[in-house]
Scaffold this motif. Structure first.
Motif, PDB file in Angstrom:
ATOM      1  N   GLU A  21       8.930  61.835 -41.662  1.00 20.82           N
ATOM      2  CA  GLU A  21       8.329  63.056 -41.142  1.00 20.82           C
ATOM      3  C   GLU A  21       8.288  62.984 -39.617  1.00 20.82           C
ATOM      4  N   LEU A  22       8.817  63.998 -38.951  1.00 18.79           N
ATOM      5  CA  LEU A  22       8.837  64.031 -37.493  1.00 18.79           C
ATOM      6  C   LEU A  22       7.681  64.885 -36.993  1.00 18.79           C
ATOM      7  N   ASP A  23       6.983  64.372 -35.996  1.00 17.64           N
ATOM      8  CA  ASP A  23       5.922  65.181 -35.411  1.00 17.64           C
ATOM      9  C   ASP A  23       6.516  66.008 -34.267  1.00 17.64           C
ATOM     10  N   ASP A  24       5.665  66.773 -33.592  1.00 16.95           N
ATOM     11  CA  ASP A  24       6.143  67.690 -32.554  1.00 16.95           C
ATOM     12  C   ASP A  24       6.815  66.953 -31.400  1.00 16.95           C
ATOM     13  N   ASP A  25       6.277  65.792 -31.018  1.00 15.75           N
ATOM     14  CA  ASP A  25       6.871  65.030 -29.909  1.00 15.75           C
ATOM     15  C   ASP A  25       8.280  64.572 -30.260  1.00 15.75           C
ATOM     16  N   ASP A  26       8.470  64.088 -31.478  1.00 18.50           N
ATOM     17  CA  ASP A  26       9.792  63.633 -31.902  1.00 18.50           C
ATOM     18  C   ASP A  26      10.785  64.786 -31.960  1.00 18.50           C
ATOM     19  N   LYS A  27      10.329  65.934 -32.465  1.00 21.63           N
ATOM     20  CA  LYS A  27      11.205  67.102 -32.541  1.00 21.63           C
ATOM     21  C   LYS A  27      11.618  67.553 -31.144  1.00 21.63           C
ATOM     22  N   ALA A  28      10.678  67.559 -30.203  1.00 19.11           N
ATOM     23  CA  ALA A  28      10.986  67.964 -28.832  1.00 19.11           C
ATOM     24  C   ALA A  28      11.955  66.973 -28.189  1.00 19.11           C
ATOM     25  N   LYS A  30      14.205  65.042 -29.706  1.00 18.84           N
ATOM     26  CA  LYS A  30      15.541  65.213 -30.289  1.00 18.84           C
ATOM     27  C   LYS A  30      16.212  66.474 -29.761  1.00 18.84           C
ATOM     28  N   GLU A  31      15.440  67.536 -29.607  1.00 15.34           N
ATOM     29  CA  GLU A  31      15.987  68.790 -29.076  1.00 15.34           C
ATOM     30  C   GLU A  31      16.461  68.594 -27.642  1.00 15.34           C
ATOM     31  N   LYS A  34      19.738  66.711 -27.634  1.00 21.55           N
ATOM     32  CA  LYS A  34      20.859  67.561 -28.007  1.00 21.55           C
ATOM     33  C   LYS A  34      21.302  68.421 -26.830  1.00 21.55           C
TER      34      LYS A  34
END
Length: 60
Positions: A21-28, A30-31, A34
């Motif tokens: 499960e990715l939290d908001d920091d991880d998602k940001a 990775k984005e 990219k």
């Protein structure tokens, strides 16, 4: 002798990966990675079109 001994063995199945499960920091993060990768790819494509950076001249 069994019929399987001379043939190719089946590969073992790999264990299933657990979904992380990715939290908001991880998602940001990775984005952002990219976006940076896309910018680098675009910059590399543009750099190839322009040719050499220096005018050059006669090298000794």
């Amino acid at each position: 002798m069994s019929g399987r001994q001379g043939g190719k063995l089946k590969p073992l199945k790999a264990a299933k990966k657990e979904k992380v499960e990715l939290d908001d920091d991880d998602k940001a993060f990775k984005e952002r990675q990219k976006k940076e990768q896309a910018e680098l790819k675009a910059a590399a494509a543009n750099a190839g079109k322009k040719g050499p950076l220096a005018g050059g001249g006669i090298k000794k």
